[in-house]
Design a protein around this motif. Sequence first.
Motif, PDB file in Angstrom:
ATOM      1  N   LYS A 125       0.833  -1.211   0.000  1.00 26.60           N
ATOM      2  CA  LYS A 125       0.000   0.000   0.000  1.00 26.60           C
ATOM      3  C   LYS A 125       0.871   1.265   0.000  1.00 26.60           C
ATOM      4  O   LYS A 125       0.556   2.242  -0.670  1.00 26.60           O
ATOM      5  CB  LYS A 125      -0.961  -0.018   1.185  1.00 26.60           C
ATOM      6  CG  LYS A 125      -2.073  -1.036   1.030  1.00 26.60           C
ATOM      7  CD  LYS A 125      -3.061  -0.936   2.168  1.00 26.60           C
ATOM      8  CE  LYS A 125      -4.137  -1.975   2.062  1.00 26.60           C
ATOM      9  NZ  LYS A 125      -4.909  -1.980   0.857  1.00 26.60           N
ATOM     10  N   GLU A 128       2.232   1.754  -3.436  1.00 28.23           N
ATOM     11  CA  GLU A 128       1.174   2.308  -4.290  1.00 28.23           C
ATOM     12  C   GLU A 128       1.058   3.827  -4.086  1.00 28.23           C
ATOM     13  O   GLU A 128       0.930   4.581  -5.050  1.00 28.23           O
ATOM     14  CB  GLU A 128      -0.169   1.642  -4.001  1.00 28.23           C
ATOM     15  CG  GLU A 128      -0.280   0.235  -4.541  1.00 28.23           C
ATOM     16  CD  GLU A 128      -1.608  -0.395  -4.200  1.00 28.23           C
ATOM     17  OE1 GLU A 128      -2.335  -0.748  -5.144  1.00 28.23           O
ATOM     18  OE2 GLU A 128      -1.921  -0.538  -3.003  1.00 28.23           O
ATOM     19  N   THR A 133      -0.036   4.878  -7.836  1.00 28.27           N
ATOM     20  CA  THR A 133      -0.761   3.865  -8.603  1.00 28.27           C
ATOM     21  C   THR A 133      -1.610   3.031  -7.646  1.00 28.27           C
ATOM     22  O   THR A 133      -1.365   3.011  -6.441  1.00 28.27           O
ATOM     23  CB  THR A 133       0.204   2.910  -9.345  1.00 28.27           C
ATOM     24  OG1 THR A 133       1.075   2.315  -8.389  1.00 28.27           O
ATOM     25  CG2 THR A 133       1.014   3.628 -10.393  1.00 28.27           C
ATOM     26  N   THR A 134      -2.573   2.360  -8.235  1.00 28.28           N
ATOM     27  CA  THR A 134      -3.413   1.456  -7.460  1.00 28.28           C
ATOM     28  C   THR A 134      -3.573   0.173  -8.248  1.00 28.28           C
ATOM     29  O   THR A 134      -3.823   0.211  -9.456  1.00 28.28           O
ATOM     30  CB  THR A 134      -4.805   2.081  -7.216  1.00 28.28           C
ATOM     31  OG1 THR A 134      -4.621   3.352  -6.572  1.00 28.28           O
ATOM     32  CG2 THR A 134      -5.660   1.194  -6.335  1.00 28.28           C
ATOM     33  N   VAL A 135      -3.401  -0.934  -7.556  1.00 31.20           N
ATOM     34  CA  VAL A 135      -3.608  -2.230  -8.201  1.00 31.20           C
ATOM     35  C   VAL A 135      -4.870  -2.851  -7.623  1.00 31.20           C
ATOM     36  O   VAL A 135      -5.265  -2.543  -6.502  1.00 31.20           O
ATOM     37  CB  VAL A 135      -2.393  -3.171  -8.009  1.00 31.20           C
ATOM     38  CG1 VAL A 135      -1.166  -2.612  -8.701  1.00 31.20           C
ATOM     39  CG2 VAL A 135      -2.111  -3.452  -6.546  1.00 31.20           C
ATOM     40  N   GLU A 140      -2.989  -7.271  -5.364  1.00 31.63           N
ATOM     41  CA  GLU A 140      -2.398  -6.892  -4.079  1.00 31.63           C
ATOM     42  C   GLU A 140      -2.296  -8.122  -3.164  1.00 31.63           C
ATOM     43  O   GLU A 140      -1.268  -8.344  -2.523  1.00 31.63           O
ATOM     44  CB  GLU A 140      -3.265  -5.820  -3.420  1.00 31.63           C
ATOM     45  CG  GLU A 140      -2.735  -5.309  -2.106  1.00 31.63           C
ATOM     46  CD  GLU A 140      -3.666  -4.273  -1.524  1.00 31.63           C
ATOM     47  OE1 GLU A 140      -4.424  -4.627  -0.594  1.00 31.63           O
ATOM     48  OE2 GLU A 140      -3.645  -3.119  -1.999  1.00 31.63           O
ATOM     49  N   ILE A 186       4.399  -3.420  -9.399  1.00 28.25           N
ATOM     50  CA  ILE A 186       3.182  -2.609  -9.324  1.00 28.25           C
ATOM     51  C   ILE A 186       3.068  -1.712 -10.550  1.00 28.25           C
ATOM     52  O   ILE A 186       2.000  -1.628 -11.181  1.00 28.25           O
ATOM     53  CB  ILE A 186       3.153  -1.800  -8.008  1.00 28.25           C
ATOM     54  CG1 ILE A 186       2.929  -2.763  -6.831  1.00 28.25           C
ATOM     55  CG2 ILE A 186       2.086  -0.717  -8.045  1.00 28.25           C
ATOM     56  CD1 ILE A 186       3.077  -2.147  -5.477  1.00 28.25           C
ATOM     57  N   LYS A 187       4.157  -1.072 -10.915  1.00 29.12           N
ATOM     58  CA  LYS A 187       4.151  -0.187 -12.083  1.00 29.12           C
ATOM     59  C   LYS A 187       3.853  -0.976 -13.357  1.00 29.12           C
ATOM     60  O   LYS A 187       3.037  -0.572 -14.186  1.00 29.12           O
ATOM     61  CB  LYS A 187       5.497   0.527 -12.200  1.00 29.12           C
ATOM     62  CG  LYS A 187       5.540   1.532 -13.308  1.00 29.12           C
ATOM     63  CD  LYS A 187       6.877   2.238 -13.350  1.00 29.12           C
ATOM     64  CE  LYS A 187       6.906   3.202 -14.523  1.00 29.12           C
ATOM     65  NZ  LYS A 187       8.228   3.749 -14.753  1.00 29.12           N
ATOM     66  N   THR A 190       0.179  -2.033 -13.652  1.00 31.31           N
ATOM     67  CA  THR A 190      -0.729  -0.950 -14.025  1.00 31.31           C
ATOM     68  C   THR A 190      -0.557  -0.569 -15.498  1.00 31.31           C
ATOM     69  O   THR A 190      -1.531  -0.236 -16.182  1.00 31.31           O
ATOM     70  CB  THR A 190      -0.544   0.291 -13.143  1.00 31.31           C
ATOM     71  OG1 THR A 190       0.826   0.694 -13.160  1.00 31.31           O
ATOM     72  CG2 THR A 190      -0.958  -0.007 -11.718  1.00 31.31           C
TER      73      THR A 190
END
Length: 194
Positions: A125, A128, A133-135, A140, A186-187, A190
């Motif tokens: 988190k 993020e 960004t948000t996954v 997650e 994560i990047k 997205t």
Amino acid sequence: MKYEVTSLNTKKLFAEALKNLVVQKSFSKITVSELIRVCNVNRKTFYYHFTDVYDLLKWTLEQEAIEVVKKFDLIIDYEEVILFAMDYIEKNSVFLKNIYDSVGRDELKRFFYWDFIEITTSMIKKVEELTETTVPKDFETFLSSFYTEAIAGTLLEWIVHKEEHDKQQVINYISVIFRTALPASIKQYTEVQK
């Protein structure tokens, strides 16, 4: 407040007794009767605080290591967290090795898993937030599970074979992964989803 302090002190008394007994003999052979005799309390006192010896073990590990780790800023202090965990293992090597030998790798990993998944989820988190960004929740959850398995496995390996590994090198390896792989995962996720 006084009651809470007394309750915590009683739990710590049981934890210390457990650690002393495990250094002397197998965890699986330790009984509640033995613990209450060593602590000079009655059975009711033990069961007021813990459901069984496994519950005491879990509490002991959480208080001595996991709760301390949760107080660190995992994004900034992750190397300190890793060093703390490895130092804890070194200082308590006989205790942890005997626990490992008594309950086995999978059972000991189970003790760590639910607490470490909370830590890794928190770390994800924060990444993020930093990367803006948000996954999705399912990714997650996957990442949390993946990193938790890696951390728990590495720490369990350190318990059993620490003399075969250079501590600083292990810290460097884990640091590289946290610093680069987690944000990149994560990047990348997205970007692929766009």
